[in-house]
Design a protein around this motif. Structure first.
Motif, PDB file in Angstrom:
ATOM      1  N   VAL A  59       0.835  -1.194   0.000  1.00 44.74           N
ATOM      2  CA  VAL A  59       0.000   0.000   0.000  1.00 44.74           C
ATOM      3  C   VAL A  59       0.871   1.246   0.000  1.00 44.74           C
ATOM      4  O   VAL A  59       2.030   1.215   0.444  1.00 44.74           O
ATOM      5  CB  VAL A  59      -0.962   0.011   1.206  1.00 44.74           C
ATOM      6  CG1 VAL A  59      -1.919  -1.172   1.135  1.00 44.74           C
ATOM      7  CG2 VAL A  59      -0.208   0.001   2.530  1.00 44.74           C
ATOM      8  N   GLY A  60       0.296   2.324  -0.511  1.00 42.49           N
ATOM      9  CA  GLY A  60       1.067   3.555  -0.590  1.00 42.49           C
ATOM     10  C   GLY A  60       0.259   4.700  -1.158  1.00 42.49           C
ATOM     11  O   GLY A  60      -0.985   4.674  -1.131  1.00 42.49           O
ATOM     12  N   ASN A 160       5.588   1.564   7.297  1.00 47.95           N
ATOM     13  CA  ASN A 160       5.574   0.123   7.563  1.00 47.95           C
ATOM     14  C   ASN A 160       4.341  -0.318   8.334  1.00 47.95           C
ATOM     15  O   ASN A 160       3.811  -1.417   8.094  1.00 47.95           O
ATOM     16  CB  ASN A 160       6.840  -0.286   8.327  1.00 47.95           C
ATOM     17  CG  ASN A 160       8.078  -0.285   7.455  1.00 47.95           C
ATOM     18  OD1 ASN A 160       8.001  -0.502   6.250  1.00 47.95           O
ATOM     19  ND2 ASN A 160       9.236  -0.033   8.058  1.00 47.95           N
ATOM     20  N   TYR A 161       3.852   0.490   9.257  1.00 49.04           N
ATOM     21  CA  TYR A 161       2.719   0.046  10.073  1.00 49.04           C
ATOM     22  C   TYR A 161       1.427  -0.081   9.277  1.00 49.04           C
ATOM     23  O   TYR A 161       0.453  -0.686   9.744  1.00 49.04           O
ATOM     24  CB  TYR A 161       2.526   0.952  11.295  1.00 49.04           C
ATOM     25  CG  TYR A 161       2.096   2.375  11.002  1.00 49.04           C
ATOM     26  CD1 TYR A 161       0.756   2.714  10.888  1.00 49.04           C
ATOM     27  CD2 TYR A 161       3.041   3.393  10.864  1.00 49.04           C
ATOM     28  CE1 TYR A 161       0.357   4.023  10.639  1.00 49.04           C
ATOM     29  CE2 TYR A 161       2.663   4.700  10.615  1.00 49.04           C
ATOM     30  CZ  TYR A 161       1.318   5.015  10.504  1.00 49.04           C
ATOM     31  OH  TYR A 161       0.937   6.313  10.261  1.00 49.04           O
ATOM     32  N   LEU A 167      -2.573  -8.396   9.342  1.00 47.73           N
ATOM     33  CA  LEU A 167      -1.581  -9.363   9.831  1.00 47.73           C
ATOM     34  C   LEU A 167      -0.842  -8.806  11.040  1.00 47.73           C
ATOM     35  O   LEU A 167      -0.568  -9.523  12.007  1.00 47.73           O
ATOM     36  CB  LEU A 167      -0.598  -9.696   8.701  1.00 47.73           C
ATOM     37  CG  LEU A 167       0.619 -10.559   9.054  1.00 47.73           C
ATOM     38  CD1 LEU A 167       0.192 -11.909   9.636  1.00 47.73           C
ATOM     39  CD2 LEU A 167       1.508 -10.746   7.833  1.00 47.73           C
ATOM     40  N   ARG A 168      -0.510  -7.539  11.023  1.00 49.53           N
ATOM     41  CA  ARG A 168       0.237  -6.924  12.131  1.00 49.53           C
ATOM     42  C   ARG A 168      -0.577  -6.886  13.430  1.00 49.53           C
ATOM     43  O   ARG A 168      -0.006  -6.727  14.512  1.00 49.53           O
ATOM     44  CB  ARG A 168       0.678  -5.512  11.750  1.00 49.53           C
ATOM     45  CG  ARG A 168       1.805  -5.474  10.722  1.00 49.53           C
ATOM     46  CD  ARG A 168       2.174  -4.037  10.371  1.00 49.53           C
ATOM     47  NE  ARG A 168       3.193  -3.972   9.331  1.00 49.53           N
ATOM     48  CZ  ARG A 168       4.500  -3.986   9.547  1.00 49.53           C
ATOM     49  NH1 ARG A 168       4.967  -4.048  10.784  1.00 49.53           N
ATOM     50  NH2 ARG A 168       5.357  -3.925   8.543  1.00 49.53           N
ATOM     51  N   LYS A 169      -1.890  -7.012  13.349  1.00 45.62           N
ATOM     52  CA  LYS A 169      -2.706  -7.036  14.559  1.00 45.62           C
ATOM     53  C   LYS A 169      -2.451  -8.290  15.398  1.00 45.62           C
ATOM     54  O   LYS A 169      -2.692  -8.301  16.601  1.00 45.62           O
ATOM     55  CB  LYS A 169      -4.194  -6.957  14.193  1.00 45.62           C
ATOM     56  CG  LYS A 169      -4.643  -5.598  13.668  1.00 45.62           C
ATOM     57  CD  LYS A 169      -4.640  -4.563  14.766  1.00 45.62           C
ATOM     58  CE  LYS A 169      -5.216  -3.240  14.292  1.00 45.62           C
ATOM     59  NZ  LYS A 169      -5.192  -2.228  15.365  1.00 45.62           N
ATOM     60  N   TYR A 170      -1.998  -9.349  14.745  1.00 45.57           N
ATOM     61  CA  TYR A 170      -1.719 -10.603  15.450  1.00 45.57           C
ATOM     62  C   TYR A 170      -0.239 -10.620  15.811  1.00 45.57           C
ATOM     63  O   TYR A 170       0.582 -11.284  15.161  1.00 45.57           O
ATOM     64  CB  TYR A 170      -2.100 -11.781  14.553  1.00 45.57           C
ATOM     65  CG  TYR A 170      -3.581 -11.859  14.265  1.00 45.57           C
ATOM     66  CD1 TYR A 170      -4.421 -12.642  15.055  1.00 45.57           C
ATOM     67  CD2 TYR A 170      -4.143 -11.136  13.216  1.00 45.57           C
ATOM     68  CE1 TYR A 170      -5.781 -12.716  14.802  1.00 45.57           C
ATOM     69  CE2 TYR A 170      -5.501 -11.203  12.954  1.00 45.57           C
ATOM     70  CZ  TYR A 170      -6.313 -11.987  13.746  1.00 45.57           C
ATOM     71  OH  TYR A 170      -7.657 -12.056  13.495  1.00 45.57           O
ATOM     72  N   LYS A 171       0.114  -9.907  16.843  1.00 44.00           N
ATOM     73  CA  LYS A 171       1.509  -9.576  17.102  1.00 44.00           C
ATOM     74  C   LYS A 171       2.370 -10.785  17.423  1.00 44.00           C
ATOM     75  O   LYS A 171       3.495 -10.913  16.935  1.00 44.00           O
ATOM     76  CB  LYS A 171       1.584  -8.536  18.228  1.00 44.00           C
ATOM     77  CG  LYS A 171       0.952  -7.200  17.840  1.00 44.00           C
ATOM     78  CD  LYS A 171       1.029  -6.187  18.969  1.00 44.00           C
ATOM     79  CE  LYS A 171       0.383  -4.876  18.556  1.00 44.00           C
ATOM     80  NZ  LYS A 171       0.428  -3.875  19.654  1.00 44.00           N
ATOM     81  N   ILE A 172       1.882 -11.684  18.278  1.00 49.81           N
ATOM     82  CA  ILE A 172       2.685 -12.845  18.643  1.00 49.81           C
ATOM     83  C   ILE A 172       2.858 -13.765  17.441  1.00 49.81           C
ATOM     84  O   ILE A 172       3.948 -14.298  17.198  1.00 49.81           O
ATOM     85  CB  ILE A 172       2.056 -13.583  19.836  1.00 49.81           C
ATOM     86  CG1 ILE A 172       2.112 -12.687  21.081  1.00 49.81           C
ATOM     87  CG2 ILE A 172       2.749 -14.917  20.094  1.00 49.81           C
ATOM     88  CD1 ILE A 172       1.430 -13.262  22.294  1.00 49.81           C
TER      89      ILE A 172
END
Length: 226
Positions: A59-60, A160-161, A167-172
């Motif tokens: 995305v951008g 990056n965020y 996917l980034r919401k599932y950190k572990i």
């Protein structure tokens, strides 16, 4: 139109540890590029990541003219967009346009340029196909389509965020993948997982998850998530 404000919060894993990811190499194929804008880019990033034939997404910001590099907090006249790298032997540009039309309100005239609907064509062939598909869509709409057809301009990667936001919401789980920010943005595995965790991959398509090299523990976690 995808809206950042309406995206649901996704809980993180309750697992304390997960086996480390042992990825297979990304599929080898010649890809083509498509660039689309359909509101907030988080949703489309996950949606297109779930589609067979999409190899990578990012995305951008594009479609602007101001000299300063755009950022999320200083976007200027740029538009939130998604760049798709696809295998033309598995999915066509017209197929991607159909997904585009079917998954946002192209008749909505956003008051913020950042969130407008747009197709950024890369060549004459894409331009003609975009115009033809838009003409067909206009025949099915009672209100006029507001989508802009624009020649592709420089695409600036978002922070990056924003890349693979779901996917980034599932950190572990993400930590267990051992992917750096560039790999999260650019690998096939991250693309598919972002689509899966967004709830877009059907039961019949789950074989794609099995093909990317996750451990049994990671696969059980994914099942628990959904």
């Amino acid at each position: 139109m995808f809206s950042c404000s309406t995206m649901m919060h996704i809980p993180t894993s309750q697992f304390l540890k997960l086996s480390k990811f042992k990825p297979i190499p990304d599929p080898r194929c010649k890809t083509k590029v498509a660039t689309l804008s359909m509101g907030c880019f988080w949703g489309p990033d996950s949606l297109f990541g779930s589609i067979k034939g999409i190899m990578r997404t990012k995305v951008g910001y594009t479609g602007g003219s101001e000299p300063d590099l755009p950022t999320y907090k200083s976007i200027g006249d740029y538009i939130e967009s998604i760049e798709l790298y696809y295998d033309p032997s598995k999915i066509t540009y017209l197929d991607l346009l159909q997904v585009f039309w079917n998954n946002h309100d192209s008749t909505d005239k956003s008051s913020y340029r950042q969130y407008i609907s747009a197709i950024h064509f890369h060549d004459k062939e894409q331009e003609q196909q975009a115009r033809d598909s838009m003409k067909k869509m206009e025949e099915t709409k009672s209100n006029s389509i507001q989508t802009l057809l624009m020649p592709y301009k420089t695409f600036y990667d978002a922070e990056n965020y924003h890349q693979k936001y779901i996917l980034r919401k599932y950190k572990i789980f993400l930590e267990s993948l051992c992917l750096n920010d560039d790999e999260i943005k650019n690998t096939y595995a991250a693309c598919v997982l972002n689509g899966y965790l967004g709830g877009h991959i059907s039961e019949t398509e789950k074989v794609r998850i099995l093909d990317i090299g996750l451990s049994d523990e990671q696969l059980r976690y994914l099942e628990a998530c959904l």
